[in-house]
Design a protein around this motif. Structure first.
Motif, short mmCIF file in Angstrom:
data_model
loop_
_atom_site.label_atom_id
_atom_site.label_comp_id
_atom_site.label_asym_id
_atom_site.label_seq_id
_atom_site.Cartn_x
_atom_site.Cartn_y
_atom_site.Cartn_z
N ALA A 117 0.83 -1.20 0.00
CA ALA A 117 0.00 0.00 0.00
C ALA A 117 0.87 1.26 0.00
CB ALA A 117 -0.93 0.00 1.21
N ALA A 118 1.96 1.23 0.75
CA ALA A 118 2.87 2.38 0.79
C ALA A 118 3.52 2.60 -0.57
CB ALA A 118 3.93 2.18 1.87
N ALA A 119 3.88 1.52 -1.23
CA ALA A 119 4.49 1.64 -2.57
C ALA A 119 3.49 2.23 -3.56
CB ALA A 119 4.98 0.28 -3.04
N ARG A 120 2.24 1.76 -3.50
CA ARG A 120 1.21 2.30 -4.39
C ARG A 120 0.95 3.78 -4.08
NH1 ARG A 120 -1.35 -2.78 -3.47
NH2 ARG A 120 -2.65 -1.81 -1.88
N ALA A 121 0.89 4.12 -2.80
CA ALA A 121 0.65 5.51 -2.41
C ALA A 121 1.81 6.39 -2.88
CB ALA A 121 0.49 5.62 -0.90
N GLY A 122 3.02 5.91 -2.77
CA GLY A 122 4.17 6.68 -3.24
C GLY A 122 4.10 6.91 -4.73
N THR A 123 3.71 5.91 -5.48
CA THR A 123 3.58 6.05 -6.93
C THR A 123 2.51 7.08 -7.27
OG1 THR A 123 4.26 3.76 -7.25
CG2 THR A 123 3.08 4.80 -9.07
N GLU A 124 1.37 7.00 -6.61
CA GLU A 124 0.29 7.94 -6.85
C GLU A 124 0.68 9.36 -6.45
OE1 GLU A 124 -2.55 7.33 -8.50
OE2 GLU A 124 -1.79 5.31 -8.79
N LEU A 125 1.41 9.48 -5.37
CA LEU A 125 1.87 10.80 -4.92
C LEU A 125 2.83 11.41 -5.93
CD1 LEU A 125 1.71 12.85 -2.64
CD2 LEU A 125 3.62 11.69 -1.55
N ASN A 126 3.71 10.60 -6.48
CA ASN A 126 4.63 11.09 -7.51
C ASN A 126 3.87 11.56 -8.75
OD1 ASN A 126 6.93 10.67 -6.00
ND2 ASN A 126 7.35 8.66 -6.85
N LYS A 127 2.85 10.79 -9.14
CA LYS A 127 2.03 11.19 -10.29
C LYS A 127 1.34 12.53 -10.03
CE LYS A 127 0.94 6.55 -12.01
NZ LYS A 127 -0.16 5.58 -12.19
N ALA A 128 0.78 12.68 -8.83
CA ALA A 128 0.08 13.91 -8.48
C ALA A 128 1.05 15.09 -8.45
CB ALA A 128 -0.62 13.77 -7.13
N ALA A 129 2.24 14.89 -7.91
CA ALA A 129 3.24 15.96 -7.86
C ALA A 129 3.68 16.35 -9.27
CB ALA A 129 4.44 15.52 -7.03
N GLU A 130 3.83 15.38 -10.13
CA GLU A 130 4.21 15.67 -11.51
C GLU A 130 3.12 16.47 -12.22
OE1 GLU A 130 5.06 12.98 -15.41
OE2 GLU A 130 6.08 12.36 -13.56
N LYS A 131 1.87 16.08 -12.02
CA LYS A 131 0.74 16.79 -12.63
C LYS A 131 0.66 18.22 -12.09
CE LYS A 131 -3.78 16.40 -14.31
NZ LYS A 131 -3.67 16.88 -15.66
N ALA A 132 0.87 18.39 -10.78
CA ALA A 132 0.84 19.73 -10.19
C ALA A 132 1.98 20.58 -10.76
CB ALA A 132 0.95 19.63 -8.67
N GLY A 133 3.14 19.99 -10.95
CA GLY A 133 4.26 20.71 -11.54
C GLY A 133 3.96 21.17 -12.95
N GLU A 134 3.35 20.30 -13.74
CA GLU A 134 2.97 20.66 -15.11
C GLU A 134 1.96 21.80 -15.12
OE1 GLU A 134 1.58 17.03 -16.85
OE2 GLU A 134 3.60 16.16 -16.97
N THR A 135 0.99 21.73 -14.21
CA THR A 135 -0.02 22.78 -14.11
C THR A 135 0.61 24.10 -13.72
OG1 THR A 135 -1.68 21.13 -13.47
CG2 THR A 135 -2.20 23.43 -12.99
N MET A 136 1.56 24.07 -12.79
CA MET A 136 2.24 25.29 -12.38
C MET A 136 3.04 25.88 -13.55
SD MET A 136 1.37 25.98 -9.34
CE MET A 136 2.58 27.12 -8.73
N GLN A 137 3.65 25.04 -14.34
CA GLN A 137 4.38 25.53 -15.52
C GLN A 137 3.43 26.20 -16.50
OE1 GLN A 137 6.52 22.07 -16.95
NE2 GLN A 137 8.46 22.92 -16.22
N GLN A 138 2.29 25.59 -16.72
CA GLN A 138 1.31 26.17 -17.64
C GLN A 138 0.82 27.52 -17.12
OE1 GLN A 138 -1.65 23.12 -18.00
NE2 GLN A 138 -0.42 21.86 -19.38
N LEU A 139 0.53 27.59 -15.82
CA LEU A 139 0.07 28.85 -15.24
C LEU A 139 1.16 29.91 -15.31
CD1 LEU A 139 -1.90 27.58 -12.11
CD2 LEU A 139 -2.84 28.58 -14.19
N GLY A 140 2.39 29.52 -15.08
CA GLY A 140 3.51 30.46 -15.18
C GLY A 140 3.65 30.99 -16.59
#
Length: 94
Positions: A47-70
């Motif tokens: 479960a921790a491994a899956r959560a880490g993977t999902e967290l990385n995906k969410a962080a990557e998506k948030a980073g992309e969104t921040m780049q677009q907004l910038g």
């Protein structure tokens, strides 16, 4: 010809080596019999491994969104700068 003492010592040494090698082998039956705590620990690890993977995906998506907004913010700033330069200065009233 070998004397009986050397022959017996040789057989004892061979037996000790075989016993040592047998002790080093992984016991399949013992590893399959997992207790409830070990099973729960494995589930937590998975479960921790899956959560880490999902967290990385969410962080990557948030980073992309921040780049677009910038980029949008930068474009708006350039537009404002260009429109400010194109506008003639206002006349001062006495």
């Amino acid at each position: 010809m070998l004397n009986p003492t050397k022959s017996a010592a040789t057989w004892i040494a061979v037996g000790v080596l075989i016993a040592a090698l047998a002790a080093c082998q992984k016991k399949e039956a013992a590893s399959e019999a997992k207790g409830p705590a070990e099973k729960a620990g494995q589930q937590i690890d998975q479960a921790a491994a899956r959560a880490g993977t999902e967290l990385n995906k969410a962080a990557e998506k948030a980073g992309e969104t921040m780049q677009q907004l910038g980029q949008k913010l930068e474009n708006k700033a350039e537009q404002a700068q260009n429109s400010k330069q194109d506008t003639p200065p206002a006349e001062k009233k006495p």
